[in-house]
Design an enzyme around this catalytic site. Structure first.
Site, PDB file in Angstrom:
ATOM      1  N   GLU A 150      -4.358  -9.329   3.634  1.00 30.58           N
ATOM      2  CA  GLU A 150      -5.212  -9.039   4.792  1.00 30.58           C
ATOM      3  C   GLU A 150      -6.420  -9.955   4.891  1.00 30.58           C
ATOM      4  OE1 GLU A 150      -3.758  -6.913   2.842  1.00 30.58           O
ATOM      5  OE2 GLU A 150      -2.814  -5.354   4.058  1.00 30.58           O
ATOM      6  N   GLU A 152       0.845  -1.210   0.000  1.00 32.15           N
ATOM      7  CA  GLU A 152       0.000   0.000   0.000  1.00 32.15           C
ATOM      8  C   GLU A 152       0.879   1.258   0.000  1.00 32.15           C
ATOM      9  OE1 GLU A 152      -2.546  -1.275   3.415  1.00 32.15           O
ATOM     10  OE2 GLU A 152      -4.169  -0.677   2.074  1.00 32.15           O
TER      11      GLU A 152
END
Ligand SMILES: NC(=O)c1ccc[n+]([C@@H]2O[C@H](COP(=O)([O-])OP(=O)(O)OC[C@H]3O[C@@H](n4cnc5c(N)ncnc54)[C@H](O)[C@@H]3O)[C@@H](O)[C@H]2O)c1
Length: 695
Positions: free
Chosen positions: A125, A105
């Site tokens: 995730e 990210e």
């Protein structure tokens, strides 16, 4: 500093430095913001390169910070990324090794990205029941396209940078020095006034609604118990439809919502349980471990063959010993058949089959195995036979060899005492099929040396098992608990349930297989033999009589004879409810004067699971298990307990221990109940009294 800063030819090089994985803990997040701010203020700097020290760019969130206040302390990762994205001077990410989760990210917040070809990138995730909460669901589909982005987010699987070289995720994918390439790119773009931002890209897709609808249906069908994959689709849908900042808010909302689901708590619990299990008293980083370069297995039956395959799969040569050539040939033929089946499914090449078979050396002689570093005994489950084997091992094995037993029910201390070297004896309790099942209970005898235990725990990792330490007791952790579960299952048949009803209820709860289908698969005669032995050892212990009648009166051993708790058609594993068994149950109730009652599914589930929990409390108090999470791990990896419920102890925490105890007290008042059975274990009482959970 956790983000190092240096300037080279007008380029600020900001290096993440937080070993072992450059996790983005509070200090690192702060360090990046400070370094980017400093570079923007530094007139000698024209561009910035962000890279990672050591073997990788960044593994994402720092798990050491999980469940601590630091985790949510500003600056959040989202703020760090905004700072990077808003930098007036261009930021080039230089990726190598791994860029995962928050690491990826962060890289996507940079203006440019250069990657070494073998870099693995992922947003994992979802595997913890979450979604990327710092813009990952927004930027990835913009950079790699809707389908590839959604696939990565929903699966969590890593993808090599090479495979994404044609996307906007990477400006360059290089084989050589990635930092040099990033510096060169930084020099080229340094003077430009505008820098590309992922957030400004549009997701071009001809019919996104159609695709997203299909994706929703697919994830709902493949992972119906998990809320996270659906929310991943929702977040990506927002990336397509909403303004960037609005969608980012939605993503964060979904993240917070998911983080509070029992499924995510369960997955995170399992993740930490796996790590905690290797923390064993007496074994430290400094404990010198014994090298394992050669292994031997005694007995080429069901378990011995599977155990030998584990070694061959890990590239460790293993000798397989039987007393008779015929048994040895049979064992080897089974192993070959297993490997060839894997080859047929495309999991192994023909060459790999031969290579693995080549690592398994058959022998009939104990002298041949004397130099093995570890020998695992997997002969018949009889003490006298184990005794002969261990006497021979004691006589021939080189000093320092580890002598392990795969016994399921015998006393490992008694086995150790057969030898002159009890410190070298340990239990290695594999689960069937041993080449498939992840669980390995490592049984620590009273005299097992610390380095032996440490070596076997490490070997577990090498063999790709989940190794959990158990003390010595009948059944160790897993089977000792399952016995109480099985007893409850049979009691419920007496009271009014059918095998299909009990199995159906617990399978809907999420178990891979209910107790009666399980019994038929494993062989009901095995449980029968154990009960016979138990009856002698603990005469007061009450078992439902139906399980004994099944064997004694009807010879219904299970799938291997085509009939057990269910009927089976030849060559078919489908369990068909049996008239004969229903008749047997009805006759038993009549003879015992029991009026059957309908037992609701919720009661079936509670009685089975809380039976596990209560026994687990005894196991914890006796020090047989080191921690509650070890017990969960045993059930998740060896007994088909649903992962999204986190194991029996985590599930009990979710239900609330007060409620668990209260339910047990209610069951104890049932007319047919054995009140002894439902006596809450002292540990459970104590925790309820103190308002605490299993930790
Ligand atoms: N089957 C399971 O599900 C399971 C699971 C965990 C542990 N175990 C334990 O593993 C052990 C082996 O069980 P199994 O199911 O593989 O049994 P099995 O009957 O399939 O195999 C036992 C093998 O040992 C050989 N053997 C017997 N005596 C021997 C001796 N003196 N020397 C060398 N070889 C000898 C036999 O020829 C046979 O091939 C037992 O202790 C059992 O309790 C079994």
């Amino acid at each position: 500093m956790t983000a190092e800063y240096r300037v080279d030819s007008g380029v600020a090089i900001v290096t993440l430095r937080n070993p072992p994985v450059n996790g983005l803990n509070h200090a690192t997040r702060q360090g990046v913001v400070e370094a980017i701010t400093r570079a923007n203020q530094d007139s000698a700097v024209r561009a910035i390169v962000l890279n990672g020290e050591g073997k990788l760019f960044s593994g994402g969130a720092d798990i050491r910070e999980f469940n601590t206040p630091r985790m949510s302390q500003a600056p959040h990762l989202g703020t760090v990324i905004q700072t990077v994205e808003a930098s007036a001077k261009p930021v080039v990410a230089a990726l190598h090794g791994t860029a995962m989760g928050g690491g990826l990210e962060l890289a996507m917040g940079c203006h440019y990205r250069v990657a070494a070809a073998d870099t693995q990138v992922a947003l994992p995730e979802v595997k913890l029941g979450l979604l990327p909460g710092a813009g990952g669901t927004q930027r990835l589909p913009r950079l790699v396209g809707l389908e590839r982005g959604l696939n990565m987010i929903v699966s969590g699987e890593p993808v090599p940078a090479k495979a994404l070289a044609d996307t906007k995720l990477f400006d360059e994918v290089v084989e050589g020095d990635v930092l040099a390439a990033a510096l060169a790119l930084a020099q080229r773009v340094a003077g430009e006034s505008r820098h590309p931002r992922a957030r400004d890209l549009r997701i071009d897709y001809p019919n996104p609604d159609g695709y997203l609808g299909w994706a929703r249906m697919t994830v709902a069908a493949t992972a119906p118990q998990y809320p996270a994959p659906l929310r991943c689709v929702d977040a990506v849908a927002a990336a397509v439809k909403d303004k960037f900042d609005d969608a980012l808010k939605k993503e964060l909302g979904y993240f917070l919502e998911l983080s509070m689901t029992p499924e995510s708590r369960a997955l995170r619990h399992a993740f930490f349980a796996e790590r905690a299990a290797s923390d064993v008293p007496g074994v430290t980083r400094d404990t010198p471990l014994r090298p394992i370069q050669r292994a031997a297995v005694i007995g080429a039956g069901t378990m011995g063959g599977g155990i030998a395959m584990n070694f061959a799969n890990a590239g460790i040569p293993v000798q397989l010993l039987e007393l008779q050539q015929e048994a040895l040939d049979r064992g080897l033929a089974t192993i070959r058949k297993n490997y060839e089946n894997s080859a047929k499914k495309g999991k192994l090449t023909a060459e790999q089959v031969e290579q693995r078979m080549g690592l398994i050396q058959p022998t009939l002689s104990y002298d041949d195995i004397a130099q093995a570093d570890i020998v695992i005994e997997a002969v018949f489950e009889r003490f006298d036979i184990k005794e002969q084997v261990f006497r021979q091992l004691d006589a021939v094995m080189k000093p320092g060899a580890i002598l392990a037993t795969n016994t399921s029910t015998l006393d490992v201390n008694r086995i150790a005492a057969i030898t002159q070297r009890p410190q070298d004896v340990v239990g290695t309790h594999f689960f069937s099929p041993a080449n498939v099942m992840k669980l390995l209970e490592v049984v620590r005898g009273d005299k097992t040396a610390d380095d032996v235990l440490g070596t076997v725990m490490k070997l577990g990792k090498t063999l790709r098992k989940t190794a959990v330490v158990s003390g010595v007791c009948d059944g160790f952790i897993g089977n000792r608990m399952i016995e109480q579960y099985s007893r409850q299952a049979v009691f419920m048949l007496e009271e009014g349930a059918t095998p299909a009803q009990v199995d159906g209820a617990i399978e809907r709860f999420g178990f891979a297989m209910g107790p009666f289908r399980m019994g038929d698969l494993a062989g009901n005669d095995i449980g029968y033999d154990i009960r016979q032995r138990r009856a002698k050892e603990k005469p007061g212990l009450h078992y439902g009589k139906l399980a004994d009648q099944l064997i004694e009166q009807f010879d219904r051993k299970g799938q291997k004879v085509g009939k057990g708790w269910y009927d089976y058609k030849p060559g078919d594993r489908k369990a068909i409810p049996s008239r004969e068994v229903e008749g047997m149950i009805a006759a038993y109730r009549d003879a015992s004067g029991i009026t059957p009652r309908k037992i609701p599914d919720s009661e079936i589930v509670e009685r089975l699971v809380f039976a596990l929990v209560n026994e687990a409390c005894h196991i914890l108090e006796e020090g047989i298990a080191l921690r509650a999470s070890d017990i969960d791990l045993v059930y998740l990896t060896g007994y088909g307990f649903p992962v999204y419920r986190g194991g029996p102890m985590q599930y009990a925490n979710e239900v609330g221990l007060y409620n668990v105890m209260h339910a047990m007290q209610t069951f104890a008042r049932n007319r047919q109940a054995d009140p002894e059975f439902w006596k809450p274990a002292p540990l459970l009482r104590r925790l309820v009294l103190e308002g605490r959970d299993f930790e």
